[in-house]
Design a protein around this motif. Structure first.
Motif, PDB file in Angstrom:
ATOM      1  N   HIS A 149      -9.101 -14.429  20.843  1.00  0.00           N
ATOM      2  CA  HIS A 149      -8.416 -13.370  21.218  1.00  0.00           C
ATOM      3  C   HIS A 149      -7.087 -12.853  20.560  1.00  0.00           C
ATOM      4  CE1 HIS A 149     -11.636 -12.937  24.340  1.00  0.00           C
ATOM      5  NE2 HIS A 149     -11.313 -14.249  24.654  1.00  0.00           N
ATOM      6  N   LEU A 150      -6.878 -13.287  19.402  1.00  0.00           N
ATOM      7  CA  LEU A 150      -5.743 -13.044  18.534  1.00  0.00           C
ATOM      8  C   LEU A 150      -6.047 -11.736  17.560  1.00  0.00           C
ATOM      9  CD1 LEU A 150      -2.794 -13.793  18.135  1.00  0.00           C
ATOM     10  CD2 LEU A 150      -3.774 -15.457  16.312  1.00  0.00           C
ATOM     11  N   CYS A 151      -5.147 -10.651  17.538  1.00  0.00           N
ATOM     12  CA  CYS A 151      -5.392  -9.557  16.963  1.00  0.00           C
ATOM     13  C   CYS A 151      -4.802 -10.001  15.595  1.00  0.00           C
ATOM     14  CB  CYS A 151      -4.579  -8.432  17.465  1.00  0.00           C
ATOM     15  SG  CYS A 151      -4.493  -6.869  16.304  1.00  0.00           S
ATOM     16  N   HIS A 152      -5.658  -9.607  14.489  1.00  0.00           N
ATOM     17  CA  HIS A 152      -5.197 -10.027  13.075  1.00  0.00           C
ATOM     18  C   HIS A 152      -4.239  -9.100  12.484  1.00  0.00           C
ATOM     19  CE1 HIS A 152      -9.317 -12.004  11.925  1.00  0.00           C
ATOM     20  NE2 HIS A 152      -8.542 -12.643  12.863  1.00  0.00           N
ATOM     21  N   GLY A 160      -0.937  -9.712  15.889  1.00  0.00           N
ATOM     22  CA  GLY A 160      -0.652 -10.957  16.616  1.00  0.00           C
ATOM     23  C   GLY A 160      -0.712 -11.203  17.992  1.00  0.00           C
ATOM     24  N   VAL A 161      -1.190 -10.159  18.655  1.00  0.00           N
ATOM     25  CA  VAL A 161      -0.999 -10.201  20.200  1.00  0.00           C
ATOM     26  C   VAL A 161      -2.278 -10.724  20.632  1.00  0.00           C
ATOM     27  CG1 VAL A 161      -0.884  -8.842  22.276  1.00  0.00           C
ATOM     28  CG2 VAL A 161       0.581  -8.620  20.359  1.00  0.00           C
ATOM     29  N   THR A 162      -2.404 -11.577  21.638  1.00  0.00           N
ATOM     30  CA  THR A 162      -3.456 -12.110  22.383  1.00  0.00           C
ATOM     31  C   THR A 162      -3.736 -11.006  23.399  1.00  0.00           C
ATOM     32  OG1 THR A 162      -3.038 -14.448  21.577  1.00  0.00           O
ATOM     33  CG2 THR A 162      -4.380 -13.833  23.654  1.00  0.00           C
ATOM     34  N   SER A 163      -5.167 -10.554  23.584  1.00  0.00           N
ATOM     35  CA  SER A 163      -5.400  -9.761  24.434  1.00  0.00           C
ATOM     36  C   SER A 163      -6.829  -9.651  24.713  1.00  0.00           C
ATOM     37  CB  SER A 163      -4.859  -8.171  24.123  1.00  0.00           C
ATOM     38  OG  SER A 163      -5.543  -7.371  24.850  1.00  0.00           O
ATOM     39  N   GLN A 194      -9.299 -21.003  19.922  1.00  0.00           N
ATOM     40  CA  GLN A 194      -8.024 -20.574  20.570  1.00  0.00           C
ATOM     41  C   GLN A 194      -7.763 -19.234  20.009  1.00  0.00           C
ATOM     42  OE1 GLN A 194      -5.287 -23.574  20.326  1.00  0.00           O
ATOM     43  NE2 GLN A 194      -6.353 -24.958  21.886  1.00  0.00           N
ATOM     44  N   ASP A 195      -8.080 -18.749  18.689  1.00  0.00           N
ATOM     45  CA  ASP A 195      -7.524 -17.685  18.137  1.00  0.00           C
ATOM     46  C   ASP A 195      -8.725 -16.487  18.247  1.00  0.00           C
ATOM     47  OD1 ASP A 195      -9.451 -18.611  16.387  1.00  0.00           O
ATOM     48  OD2 ASP A 195      -8.307 -18.026  14.472  1.00  0.00           O
ATOM     49  N   CYS A 226      -7.155  -5.529  18.175  1.00  0.00           N
ATOM     50  CA  CYS A 226      -7.023  -5.006  19.777  1.00  0.00           C
ATOM     51  C   CYS A 226      -7.496  -3.540  19.497  1.00  0.00           C
ATOM     52  CB  CYS A 226      -5.772  -5.293  20.137  1.00  0.00           C
ATOM     53  SG  CYS A 226      -4.061  -4.351  19.336  1.00  0.00           S
TER      54      CYS A 226
END
Length: 155
Positions: free
Chosen positions: A10-13, A16-19, A7-8, A35
């Motif tokens: 596509h989560l920017c480290h 924290g935005v999913t993109s 699930q994570d 991202c």
């Protein structure tokens, strides 16, 4: 358990935005998942700190058979070697290796072959020497800006 870890992806480290632009970045062991916007900020900060501000080499046309000269420094006219860094920016390096004792710490680089299945080197990146200091006689490649001597009268 595997589905929860997916699930994570596509989560920017950093933000924290999913993109959909989030992916593993860097050339060696994928430094982190960023991202596009966060990666550019991070890579530009690293480049400024390391002095990796050279423009990338032009891509030669496969049909062009003319001789390719090594690039020269616009300030001093010396030949330079331009290599990509591990964070996708470019650095101008001197054409000679020197013992680490003769190169100040901020200017030490090493050339590293990227892991590949082929025995022939396909891509080489410049890696800044950090963390553990090399032995005094160990060869390092100095950044060209350490050796750049502009002509008299130039700033």
């Amino acid at each position: 358990m595997g589905a929860a870890r997916d699930q994570d992806t596509h989560l920017c480290h950093r933000c924290g935005v999913t993109s959909s632009t989030v992916r593993g970045r860097g050339r060696i062991d994928l430094m982190a998942r960023f991202c596009e916007a966060c990666w550019n900020v991070f890579a530009n900060e690293m480049a400024m700190a390391d002095g990796a501000t050279a423009p990338p080499r032009p891509d030669p046309c496969p049909d062009d058979v003319s001789w390719i000269e090594p690039p020269t420094c616009p300030r001093c006219g010396a030949f330079v070697r331009i290599y990509p860094t591990t964070y996708d920016r470019w650095v101008s390096l001197a054409t000679v290796e020197m013992p680490a004792k003769d190169v100040p710490e901020p200017f030490r680089w090493r050339l590293m072959r990227l892991p590949d299945l082929s025995r022939t080197p396909t891509d080489i990146v410049a890696v800044r020497v950090r963390g553990i200091d090399p032995l005094p006689g160990e060869p390092v490649v100095p950044a060209h800006r350490m050796m750049c001597v502009p002509e008299w009268g130039e700033p």
